[in-house]
Design a protein around this motif. Sequence first.
Motif, PDB file in Angstrom:
ATOM      1  N   GLY A 113     -35.189 -18.864  33.009  1.00 10.63           N
ATOM      2  CA  GLY A 113     -34.635 -17.869  32.101  1.00 10.63           C
ATOM      3  C   GLY A 113     -35.726 -17.090  31.383  1.00 10.63           C
ATOM      4  N   GLU A 114     -35.588 -15.775  31.398  1.00  8.02           N
ATOM      5  CA  GLU A 114     -36.554 -14.921  30.708  1.00  8.02           C
ATOM      6  C   GLU A 114     -36.005 -14.441  29.376  1.00  8.02           C
ATOM      7  OE1 GLU A 114     -38.211 -11.946  33.236  1.00  8.02           O
ATOM      8  OE2 GLU A 114     -38.535 -13.387  34.851  1.00  8.02           O
ATOM      9  N   GLY A 115     -34.710 -14.416  29.237  1.00 10.40           N
ATOM     10  CA  GLY A 115     -34.068 -14.026  27.991  1.00 10.40           C
ATOM     11  C   GLY A 115     -32.812 -14.838  27.789  1.00 10.40           C
ATOM     12  N   MET A 116     -32.377 -14.943  26.540  1.00 10.28           N
ATOM     13  CA  MET A 116     -31.165 -15.690  26.220  1.00 10.28           C
ATOM     14  C   MET A 116     -30.282 -14.835  25.332  1.00 10.28           C
ATOM     15  SD  MET A 116     -30.676 -19.455  24.522  1.00 10.28           S
ATOM     16  CE  MET A 116     -30.594 -20.384  26.042  1.00 10.28           C
ATOM     17  N   PHE A 117     -28.993 -14.806  25.658  1.00  8.83           N
ATOM     18  CA  PHE A 117     -28.002 -14.068  24.887  1.00  8.83           C
ATOM     19  C   PHE A 117     -27.053 -15.045  24.192  1.00  8.83           C
ATOM     20  CE2 PHE A 117     -29.335 -11.047  28.053  1.00  8.83           C
ATOM     21  CZ  PHE A 117     -29.300  -9.819  27.401  1.00  8.83           C
ATOM     22  N   LEU A 118     -26.420 -14.552  23.147  1.00 10.39           N
ATOM     23  CA  LEU A 118     -25.344 -15.289  22.490  1.00 10.39           C
ATOM     24  C   LEU A 118     -24.467 -14.295  21.766  1.00 10.39           C
ATOM     25  CD1 LEU A 118     -25.974 -15.415  19.187  1.00 10.39           C
ATOM     26  CD2 LEU A 118     -27.638 -17.100  19.945  1.00 10.39           C
ATOM     27  N   GLU A 119     -23.274 -14.738  21.445  1.00 12.80           N
ATOM     28  CA  GLU A 119     -22.361 -13.965  20.618  1.00 12.80           C
ATOM     29  C   GLU A 119     -22.023 -14.808  19.406  1.00 12.80           C
ATOM     30  OE1 GLU A 119     -19.165 -13.356  23.326  1.00 12.80           O
ATOM     31  OE2 GLU A 119     -20.098 -11.604  24.231  1.00 12.80           O
ATOM     32  N   ARG A 132     -31.469 -15.435  13.755  1.00 12.67           N
ATOM     33  CA  ARG A 132     -32.572 -14.514  13.415  1.00 12.67           C
ATOM     34  C   ARG A 132     -33.875 -15.287  13.214  1.00 12.67           C
ATOM     35  NH1 ARG A 132     -28.827 -10.622   9.966  1.00 12.67           N
ATOM     36  NH2 ARG A 132     -28.332  -9.167  11.637  1.00 12.67           N
ATOM     37  N   LYS A 133     -33.808 -16.432  12.552  1.00 10.05           N
ATOM     38  CA  LYS A 133     -35.010 -17.253  12.364  1.00 10.05           C
ATOM     39  C   LYS A 133     -35.559 -17.750  13.694  1.00 10.05           C
ATOM     40  CE  LYS A 133     -34.003 -18.868   7.725  1.00 10.05           C
ATOM     41  NZ  LYS A 133     -33.587 -19.997   6.891  1.00 10.05           N
ATOM     42  N   LEU A 134     -34.677 -17.918  14.677  1.00 13.42           N
ATOM     43  CA  LEU A 134     -35.093 -18.356  16.010  1.00 13.42           C
ATOM     44  C   LEU A 134     -35.615 -17.200  16.867  1.00 13.42           C
ATOM     45  CD1 LEU A 134     -32.198 -20.859  16.737  1.00 13.42           C
ATOM     46  CD2 LEU A 134     -34.638 -21.432  16.701  1.00 13.42           C
ATOM     47  N   GLY A 135     -35.588 -15.989  16.329  1.00 16.98           N
ATOM     48  CA  GLY A 135     -36.129 -14.841  17.046  1.00 16.98           C
ATOM     49  C   GLY A 135     -35.108 -13.998  17.781  1.00 16.98           C
ATOM     50  N   PHE A 136     -33.836 -14.252  17.585  1.00 17.20           N
ATOM     51  CA  PHE A 136     -32.800 -13.440  18.210  1.00 17.20           C
ATOM     52  C   PHE A 136     -32.637 -12.131  17.431  1.00 17.20           C
ATOM     53  CE2 PHE A 136     -31.815 -17.502  20.008  1.00 17.20           C
ATOM     54  CZ  PHE A 136     -31.201 -17.234  21.221  1.00 17.20           C
ATOM     55  N   GLN A 137     -32.384 -11.063  18.169  1.00 18.30           N
ATOM     56  CA  GLN A 137     -32.141  -9.760  17.562  1.00 18.30           C
ATOM     57  C   GLN A 137     -30.813  -9.218  18.062  1.00 18.30           C
ATOM     58  OE1 GLN A 137     -35.531  -7.421  18.688  1.00 18.30           O
ATOM     59  NE2 GLN A 137     -36.809  -8.313  17.090  1.00 18.30           N
ATOM     60  N   ARG A 153      -8.804 -10.360  13.076  1.00 14.68           N
ATOM     61  CA  ARG A 153      -9.794 -10.096  14.115  1.00 14.68           C
ATOM     62  C   ARG A 153     -11.135  -9.826  13.456  1.00 14.68           C
ATOM     63  NH1 ARG A 153      -7.816 -11.457  18.944  1.00 14.68           N
ATOM     64  NH2 ARG A 153      -9.209 -10.003  19.953  1.00 14.68           N
ATOM     65  N   SER A 154     -12.212 -10.285  14.099  1.00 14.57           N
ATOM     66  CA  SER A 154     -13.545 -10.049  13.551  1.00 14.57           C
ATOM     67  C   SER A 154     -14.505  -9.656  14.672  1.00 14.57           C
ATOM     68  CB  SER A 154     -14.055 -11.282  12.809  1.00 14.57           C
ATOM     69  OG  SER A 154     -14.122 -12.388  13.677  1.00 14.57           O
ATOM     70  N   THR A 155     -15.582  -9.046  14.272  1.00 13.37           N
ATOM     71  CA  THR A 155     -16.578  -8.524  15.195  1.00 13.37           C
ATOM     72  C   THR A 155     -17.525  -9.614  15.666  1.00 13.37           C
ATOM     73  OG1 THR A 155     -16.480  -6.352  14.177  1.00 13.37           O
ATOM     74  CG2 THR A 155     -18.494  -6.869  15.376  1.00 13.37           C
ATOM     75  N   ALA A 156     -17.844  -9.563  16.949  1.00 13.59           N
ATOM     76  CA  ALA A 156     -18.877 -10.440  17.511  1.00 13.59           C
ATOM     77  C   ALA A 156     -20.169  -9.641  17.588  1.00 13.59           C
ATOM     78  CB  ALA A 156     -18.489 -10.917  18.906  1.00 13.59           C
ATOM     79  N   LEU A 157     -21.248 -10.231  17.098  1.00 19.97           N
ATOM     80  CA  LEU A 157     -22.573  -9.648  17.274  1.00 19.97           C
ATOM     81  C   LEU A 157     -23.149 -10.221  18.556  1.00 19.97           C
ATOM     82  CD1 LEU A 157     -24.019 -10.056  13.669  1.00 19.97           C
ATOM     83  CD2 LEU A 157     -22.651  -8.156  14.611  1.00 19.97           C
ATOM     84  N   VAL A 158     -23.684  -9.377  19.393  1.00 21.79           N
ATOM     85  CA  VAL A 158     -24.372  -9.809  20.602  1.00 21.79           C
ATOM     86  C   VAL A 158     -25.854  -9.831  20.265  1.00 21.79           C
ATOM     87  CG1 VAL A 158     -24.839  -9.329  23.043  1.00 21.79           C
ATOM     88  CG2 VAL A 158     -22.599  -8.743  22.041  1.00 21.79           C
ATOM     89  N   MET A 159     -26.479 -10.984  20.469  1.00 21.82           N
ATOM     90  CA  MET A 159     -27.888 -11.158  20.108  1.00 21.82           C
ATOM     91  C   MET A 159     -28.678 -11.634  21.330  1.00 21.82           C
ATOM     92  SD  MET A 159     -27.449 -12.852  16.309  1.00 21.82           S
ATOM     93  CE  MET A 159     -28.999 -12.217  15.642  1.00 21.82           C
ATOM     94  N   LYS A 160     -29.961 -11.300  21.354  1.00 26.87           N
ATOM     95  CA  LYS A 160     -30.824 -11.672  22.464  1.00 26.87           C
ATOM     96  C   LYS A 160     -32.179 -12.095  21.936  1.00 26.87           C
ATOM     97  CE  LYS A 160     -33.059 -10.063  26.647  1.00 26.87           C
ATOM     98  NZ  LYS A 160     -33.415  -8.931  27.514  1.00 26.87           N
ATOM     99  N   ARG A 161     -32.785 -13.031  22.703  1.00 29.85           N
ATOM    100  CA  ARG A 161     -34.157 -13.477  22.433  1.00 29.85           C
ATOM    101  C   ARG A 161     -34.890 -13.563  23.752  1.00 29.85           C
ATOM    102  NH1 ARG A 161     -37.697 -17.840  22.377  1.00 29.85           N
ATOM    103  NH2 ARG A 161     -38.818 -18.171  20.442  1.00 29.85           N
ATOM    104  N   VAL A 162     -36.117 -13.079  23.777  1.00 23.70           N
ATOM    105  CA  VAL A 162     -36.973 -13.227  24.933  1.00 23.70           C
ATOM    106  C   VAL A 162     -37.484 -14.668  24.942  1.00 23.70           C
ATOM    107  CG1 VAL A 162     -39.114 -12.463  26.031  1.00 23.70           C
ATOM    108  CG2 VAL A 162     -37.592 -10.793  24.936  1.00 23.70           C
ATOM    109  N   LEU A 163     -37.441 -15.307  26.100  1.00 29.30           N
ATOM    110  CA  LEU A 163     -37.873 -16.708  26.208  1.00 29.30           C
ATOM    111  C   LEU A 163     -39.303 -16.848  26.708  1.00 29.30           C
ATOM    112  CD1 LEU A 163     -34.650 -18.314  27.728  1.00 29.30           C
ATOM    113  CD2 LEU A 163     -35.420 -18.365  25.352  1.00 29.30           C
ATOM    114  N   ARG A 164     -39.845 -15.836  27.356  1.00 23.97           N
ATOM    115  CA  ARG A 164     -41.197 -15.924  27.913  1.00 23.97           C
ATOM    116  C   ARG A 164     -42.147 -14.998  27.230  1.00 23.97           C
ATOM    117  NH1 ARG A 164     -41.288 -18.937  32.669  1.00 23.97           N
ATOM    118  NH2 ARG A 164     -39.200 -19.409  33.335  1.00 23.97           N
TER     119      ARG A 164
END
Length: 164
Positions: A113-119, A132-137, A153-164
Amino acid sequence: MLDDYLTWKPYFEVVALESDDCVEISNLHGQRFARQWSDGEFLNLLLQPNVFGFVARQTNAFFSKPLGGFVLAREVAGEAEILTIAVAEKFARAGLGWRLMQAAMREAASRGGEGMFLEVEGGNQAAVGLYRKLGFQQVGERPAYYSGADGQRSTALVMKRVLR
């Protein structure tokens, strides 16, 4: 002796999630989310070769090893995602989310994995702060994505962090 009891803190080990954990993690998921995933849903995911997870178990409990939290993730073609993560309410703010996320990020990177996503639900400030402390934007959002127990209903934020 009383001082030892008053200052006692739980200690946890983070280990690979196994199929035998599915009932327990389903129960914890139901305590933390409006729609509980069944143990069968967890098992079906876990049986996929690209899905992995970790559990945090208390090691200094007297009679058992209570579940403190879990994370479930997958890696496909260089991209990883957190499928779900939950920490038991009584262990919130004890660092378990951090440790579980670190384990998932290391495993995803080791699988290519080169990047990781989450919602994450936008109003969940504790989780957003952790990520955010883990480096996700934040890279996007999904309006009215989550449905709460009250139907809101509520909004999901899509966040990503580079793993490499």
